[in-house]
Structures are given as structure tokens and as C-alpha cells.
Design a protein around this motif. Structure first.
Motif, mmCIF file in Angstrom:
data_model
loop_
_atom_site.group_PDB
_atom_site.id
_atom_site.type_symbol
_atom_site.label_atom_id
_atom_site.label_comp_id
_atom_site.label_asym_id
_atom_site.label_seq_id
_atom_site.Cartn_x
_atom_site.Cartn_y
_atom_site.Cartn_z
ATOM 1 N N VAL A 11 0.844 -1.201 0.000
ATOM 2 C CA VAL A 11 0.000 0.000 0.000
ATOM 3 C C VAL A 11 0.877 1.249 0.000
ATOM 4 O O VAL A 11 0.578 2.231 -0.685
ATOM 5 N N LEU A 12 1.973 1.223 0.741
ATOM 6 C CA LEU A 12 2.901 2.353 0.742
ATOM 7 C C LEU A 12 3.419 2.634 -0.672
ATOM 8 O O LEU A 12 3.444 3.777 -1.121
ATOM 9 N N VAL A 13 3.820 1.579 -1.388
ATOM 10 C CA VAL A 13 4.315 1.745 -2.757
ATOM 11 C C VAL A 13 3.232 2.363 -3.648
ATOM 12 O O VAL A 13 3.503 3.286 -4.427
ATOM 13 N N LEU A 14 2.008 1.873 -3.528
ATOM 14 C CA LEU A 14 0.901 2.443 -4.300
ATOM 15 C C LEU A 14 0.666 3.907 -3.931
ATOM 16 O O LEU A 14 0.494 4.759 -4.813
ATOM 17 N N LEU A 66 -1.642 11.416 0.068
ATOM 18 C CA LEU A 66 -1.220 10.050 -0.258
ATOM 19 C C LEU A 66 0.242 9.824 0.125
ATOM 20 O O LEU A 66 0.586 8.806 0.726
ATOM 21 N N ILE A 67 1.098 10.752 -0.225
ATOM 22 C CA ILE A 67 2.523 10.591 0.041
ATOM 23 C C ILE A 67 2.800 10.520 1.537
ATOM 24 O O ILE A 67 3.562 9.665 1.998
ATOM 25 N N LEU A 68 2.177 11.405 2.295
ATOM 26 C CA LEU A 68 2.412 11.438 3.741
ATOM 27 C C LEU A 68 1.603 10.388 4.497
ATOM 28 O O LEU A 68 1.927 10.061 5.630
ATOM 29 N N GLY A 69 0.556 9.903 3.895
ATOM 30 C CA GLY A 69 -0.298 8.951 4.575
ATOM 31 C C GLY A 69 -1.279 9.617 5.522
ATOM 32 O O GLY A 69 -1.630 9.061 6.554
ATOM 33 N N LEU A 70 -1.719 10.816 5.181
ATOM 34 C CA LEU A 70 -2.737 11.516 5.962
ATOM 35 C C LEU A 70 -4.095 11.198 5.367
ATOM 36 O O LEU A 70 -4.397 11.634 4.254
ATOM 37 N N TRP A 71 -4.864 10.410 6.068
ATOM 38 C CA TRP A 71 -6.167 9.955 5.578
ATOM 39 C C TRP A 71 -6.058 9.443 4.138
ATOM 40 O O TRP A 71 -6.813 9.870 3.249
ATOM 41 N N PRO A 72 -5.132 8.527 3.870
ATOM 42 C CA PRO A 72 -4.908 8.092 2.487
ATOM 43 C C PRO A 72 -6.091 7.373 1.851
ATOM 44 O O PRO A 72 -6.295 7.490 0.640
ATOM 45 N N ARG A 73 -6.876 6.674 2.642
ATOM 46 C CA ARG A 73 -8.045 5.987 2.074
ATOM 47 C C ARG A 73 -9.052 7.004 1.567
ATOM 48 O O ARG A 73 -9.597 6.873 0.474
ATOM 49 N N LEU A 74 -9.289 8.036 2.356
ATOM 50 C CA LEU A 74 -10.199 9.103 1.960
ATOM 51 C C LEU A 74 -9.628 9.883 0.772
ATOM 52 O O LEU A 74 -10.351 10.204 -0.175
ATOM 53 N N ALA A 75 -8.339 10.174 0.813
ATOM 54 C CA ALA A 75 -7.692 10.902 -0.291
ATOM 55 C C ALA A 75 -7.821 10.117 -1.594
ATOM 56 O O ALA A 75 -8.105 10.688 -2.648
ATOM 57 N N ALA A 76 -7.603 8.803 -1.514
ATOM 58 C CA ALA A 76 -7.699 7.969 -2.716
ATOM 59 C C ALA A 76 -9.104 8.043 -3.311
ATOM 60 O O ALA A 76 -9.266 8.227 -4.521
ATOM 61 N N ASP A 123 -4.221 2.201 5.321
ATOM 62 C CA ASP A 123 -3.299 3.335 5.306
ATOM 63 C C ASP A 123 -1.923 2.962 4.790
ATOM 64 O O ASP A 123 -1.241 3.771 4.192
ATOM 65 N N GLY A 124 -1.482 1.748 5.044
ATOM 66 C CA GLY A 124 -0.158 1.319 4.612
ATOM 67 C C GLY A 124 0.916 1.682 5.612
ATOM 68 O O GLY A 124 0.669 2.340 6.627
ATOM 69 N N ALA A 125 2.125 1.252 5.312
ATOM 70 C CA ALA A 125 3.264 1.507 6.191
ATOM 71 C C ALA A 125 3.631 2.989 6.157
ATOM 72 O O ALA A 125 3.399 3.684 5.175
ATOM 73 N N LEU A 126 4.205 3.450 7.253
ATOM 74 C CA LEU A 126 4.735 4.812 7.389
ATOM 75 C C LEU A 126 3.698 5.902 7.177
ATOM 76 O O LEU A 126 4.035 7.022 6.793
ATOM 77 N N ALA A 127 2.448 5.593 7.411
ATOM 78 C CA ALA A 127 1.386 6.593 7.282
ATOM 79 C C ALA A 127 1.360 7.475 8.515
ATOM 80 O O ALA A 127 1.511 6.994 9.633
ATOM 81 N N LEU A 128 1.213 8.760 8.293
ATOM 82 C CA LEU A 128 1.020 9.686 9.410
ATOM 83 C C LEU A 128 -0.457 9.653 9.750
ATOM 84 O O LEU A 128 -1.293 10.078 8.975
#
Length: 136
Positions: A11-14, A66-76, A123-128
Motif C-alpha cells: 500500500v505504501l508503494v501504491l 497520499l505521500i504522507l499517509g494523511l487519511w490516504p483511504r479518503l484521499a484515494a 493506510d499502509g506503512a509509514l502513514a502519518l
């Protein structure tokens, strides 16, 4: 079976790949086409010119999220309408293949599938992960 040890890194790579792609497309609109030129293009499609500015901001904010992992599911999920709009207005009429004149919609469809992968994958790895008062 999903490997729970490596799935967060997938997920982080994506997230990173999609975030960089959206940064590149926002940068194209900002620095090559210019915001005014992008607004003119939107107007030529019958869309309101101000929507270009909203689209640029949406792409930038979504990319950073997406890059930072701030609410990445919502951002996507929030970025999918931009791609659907591009398919309907520009790339859909050009056909499926992206190598067609005016580009086809295959690349954008792949982006949508990848964004759905992030939304479904977590969220994936290294998500804030922002904390709320309920989780403190």
C-alpha cells in the motif's frame, strides 16, 4: 492469502506512486499549461474555468495526503472523481488506448483501480495517522 507482513508496504508503494503521479499532473497544470491556460482548456470543454483551479488544488492536496499517509483511504477516494471527469470530458471519446490522439482512457482507468486498492488496502506503512481526542 495476503501476507500481513508485506501488505502495508504494498500500500505504501501504491500511495507513493500515485501521489507522485498526481504531483506531476498538478505541476503540469501549474508550470507548463499555467493555471490560466488550464482554465481556458476547461472552458473549451464546456466546463467552468474556475473548476481548473479546484482541480489543481484537489490534485495537490490529494497527492500530499497520499505521500504522507494523511487519511490516504479518503484521499484515494476523493481523487477518483477527477479521473472520471477526465475520462468523460477528454480521454473517453479518444478511445481506450492512451496512445490514441488526445490519449485514451486506459491509463486513467488503471489509476482508478490503484486508488481503489489504496482505499481497500488501508493506510499502509509509514502513514502519518492523525490522532483524535477519542483515540488519545
Amino acid at each position: 492469502m495476503i501476507d500481513s507482513r508485506t501488505a502495508p508496504y504494498a500500500v505504501l508503494v501504491l500511495r507513493l506512486a500515485l501521489g507522485i503521479l498526481f504531483l506531476a499532473h498538478a505541476g503540469l497544470k501549474l508550470f507548463v499549461f499555467t493555471p490560466a491556460g488550464t482554465a481556458g482548456f476547461f472552458s473549451s470543454l464546456g466546463l467552468p474555468g474556475w473548476l481548473a483551479y479546484v482541480t489543481i488544488a484537489w490534485e495537490l492536496i490529494g497527492a500530499v495526503a497520499l505521500i504522507l499517509g494523511l487519511w490516504p483511504r479518503l484521499a484515494a477516494l476523493a481523487l477518483i472523481p477527477i479521473l472520471l471527469g477526465a475520462i468523460v470530458t477528454v480521454h473517453g471519446p479518444a478511445g481506450f488506448f492512451f496512445t490514441n490522439p488526445n490519449g485514451g482512457w486506459e491509463f486513467l482507468a488503471l489509476w482508478i483501480v490503484a486508488l481503489l486498492g489504496v482505499a481497500l488496502g488501508g493506510d499502509g506503512a509509514l502513514a502519518l495517522k492523525p490522532t483524535t481526542s477519542a483515540t488519545r
